[in-house]
Design an enzyme around this catalytic site. Sequence first.
Site, PDB file in Angstrom:
ATOM      1  N   HIS A 132     -29.144   5.908  -1.369  1.00 16.83           N
ATOM      2  CA  HIS A 132     -28.671   4.618  -0.866  1.00 16.83           C
ATOM      3  C   HIS A 132     -27.486   4.871   0.072  1.00 16.83           C
ATOM      4  CE1 HIS A 132     -26.851   0.664  -0.709  1.00 16.83           C
ATOM      5  NE2 HIS A 132     -28.006   0.178  -1.116  1.00 16.83           N
ATOM      6  N   SER A 182     -29.466  -7.977   2.981  1.00 14.26           N
ATOM      7  CA  SER A 182     -29.320  -9.432   3.024  1.00 14.26           C
ATOM      8  C   SER A 182     -30.639 -10.199   2.897  1.00 14.26           C
ATOM      9  CB  SER A 182     -28.563  -9.855   4.290  1.00 14.26           C
ATOM     10  OG  SER A 182     -27.251  -9.314   4.270  1.00 14.26           O
ATOM     11  N   ASN A 204     -31.618  -4.177  -6.862  1.00 16.29           N
ATOM     12  CA  ASN A 204     -30.619  -3.120  -6.985  1.00 16.29           C
ATOM     13  C   ASN A 204     -29.330  -3.797  -7.426  1.00 16.29           C
ATOM     14  OD1 ASN A 204     -28.768  -1.085  -6.643  1.00 16.29           O
ATOM     15  ND2 ASN A 204     -28.946  -0.973  -4.403  1.00 16.29           N
ATOM     16  N   TRP A 205     -29.028  -3.691  -8.718  1.00 16.41           N
ATOM     17  CA  TRP A 205     -27.866  -4.414  -9.258  1.00 16.41           C
ATOM     18  C   TRP A 205     -26.551  -3.750  -8.861  1.00 16.41           C
ATOM     19  CZ3 TRP A 205     -29.208  -5.948 -15.064  1.00 16.41           C
ATOM     20  CH2 TRP A 205     -30.363  -6.735 -15.061  1.00 16.41           C
ATOM     21  N   LYS A 206     -26.614  -2.539  -8.349  1.00 11.91           N
ATOM     22  CA  LYS A 206     -25.402  -1.788  -7.979  1.00 11.91           C
ATOM     23  C   LYS A 206     -24.435  -1.713  -9.182  1.00 11.91           C
ATOM     24  CE  LYS A 206     -26.246  -2.963  -3.226  1.00 11.91           C
ATOM     25  NZ  LYS A 206     -25.732  -3.154  -1.887  1.00 11.91           N
ATOM     26  N   GLY A 226     -25.292  -6.573   2.402  1.00 15.43           N
ATOM     27  CA  GLY A 226     -24.224  -7.409   1.847  1.00 15.43           C
ATOM     28  C   GLY A 226     -23.445  -8.202   2.886  1.00 15.43           C
ATOM     29  N   GLU A 253     -24.745   3.524   0.304  1.00 17.38           N
ATOM     30  CA  GLU A 253     -23.442   3.527  -0.381  1.00 17.38           C
ATOM     31  C   GLU A 253     -23.170   4.885  -1.018  1.00 17.38           C
ATOM     32  OE1 GLU A 253     -24.158  -0.050  -2.606  1.00 17.38           O
ATOM     33  OE2 GLU A 253     -23.998  -1.206  -0.759  1.00 17.38           O
ATOM     34  N   GLY A 287     -30.114  -6.531  -3.082  1.00 15.91           N
ATOM     35  CA  GLY A 287     -28.840  -6.316  -3.759  1.00 15.91           C
ATOM     36  C   GLY A 287     -28.309  -7.629  -4.316  1.00 15.91           C
ATOM     37  N   GLY A 288     -27.436  -8.276  -3.564  1.00 16.17           N
ATOM     38  CA  GLY A 288     -26.752  -9.496  -4.017  1.00 16.17           C
ATOM     39  C   GLY A 288     -27.680 -10.524  -4.646  1.00 16.17           C
ATOM     40  N   GLU A 314     -32.943   0.283   5.121  1.00 13.14           N
ATOM     41  CA  GLU A 314     -31.819  -0.637   4.963  1.00 13.14           C
ATOM     42  C   GLU A 314     -30.780  -0.370   6.048  1.00 13.14           C
ATOM     43  OE1 GLU A 314     -31.487  -1.983   0.556  1.00 13.14           O
ATOM     44  OE2 GLU A 314     -30.541  -0.045   0.726  1.00 13.14           O
TER      45      GLU A 314
HETATM   46  P1  PGA Z   1     -27.953  -6.751  -0.186  1.00 15.65           P
HETATM   47  O1  PGA Z   1     -28.061  -5.194  -0.592  1.00 15.65           O
HETATM   48  O2  PGA Z   1     -29.264  -7.399  -0.546  1.00 15.65           O
HETATM   49  O3  PGA Z   1     -26.815  -7.260  -0.995  1.00 15.65           O
HETATM   50  O4  PGA Z   1     -27.695  -6.789   1.286  1.00 15.65           O
HETATM   51  C1  PGA Z   1     -29.263  -4.485  -0.430  1.00 15.65           C
HETATM   52  C2  PGA Z   1     -29.088  -3.058  -0.888  1.00 15.65           C
HETATM   53  O5  PGA Z   1     -28.024  -2.462  -0.641  1.00 15.65           O
HETATM   54  O6  PGA Z   1     -29.997  -2.494  -1.511  1.00 15.65           O
END
Ligand code: PGA
Length: 252
Positions: free
Chosen positions: A98, A214, A10-12, A174, A100, A235-236, A168
């Site tokens: 998600h 994470s 997930n590149w966001k 993150g 977010e 994500g990251g 999640e």
């Molecule tokens: P993260 O994000 O791996 O940076 O914790 C995961 C996500 O929000 O899908």
Amino acid sequence: MSRKLLIAGNWKMNGLLADGVALAKGVAGEVKALGKTDLEFLVCPPFTLLTSVKKALRGAKVALGAQDCHFAVKGAHTGDISPAMLKDVGCAYVILGHSERRADHKESSELINKKSVAAYEQGLKAIICIGETEAERDAGKTIDVCAKQILGSVPDNATAANTVIAYEPVWAIGTGKTPTSKDVQEVHAAIRKVLAKKLGKGNANKMRILYGGSVKPSNAKEFLSLEDVDGALIGGASLKVEDFLGIAKAVK
Ligand code: PGA
């Protein structure tokens, strides 16, 4: 029950054209170099990069996904993107709900349910995200919160073929913090139980439940070898070829 592990990036809201194409080419090259595996790969770039990333992935077994969509096929919805548009540019998946988006855009489970149905209608697979906040976890409400989000967000016509669930914990996204593997297995098993009640045992047993929050190469094996964990939403660590592939290599 064997479920194919899904390694999803997930590149966001990250990546300008040149970075996004370079990242996609890097992932494509490494996935090809990895050869035949039992893993399924997916990258979900921002809308602006979908077409270029699709091109950059040519010839590699890496699927394309988006990070959100509207529930309408087209029309007067300024700034929105429809599931038909995602299908048109080669997406197979769309991440929905998600945390977010639930937080930043006040998306309700009801809305996520509607978006999922619309995604199915275009032949897209929905990755429906759920997860508790830190306060909810501290109050011992993790499983209740997840159950409520599943019952609200997952459509009645969800199947193992059109839906993936991503658990999640909001506090793990993150932050570098993660639940213990025991906690993750417990929540995933509880999620599968709720899915069985809602969609029948057959669907629940075949449906993939990803862990996200994470995930990195050093903890991937610990989480991805758990009985009810069927992949990761990353994500990251999905923004660096070596980390994203490092996660895959850890469980290959
Ligand atoms: P993260 O994000 O791996 O940076 O914790 C995961 C996500 O929000 O899908």
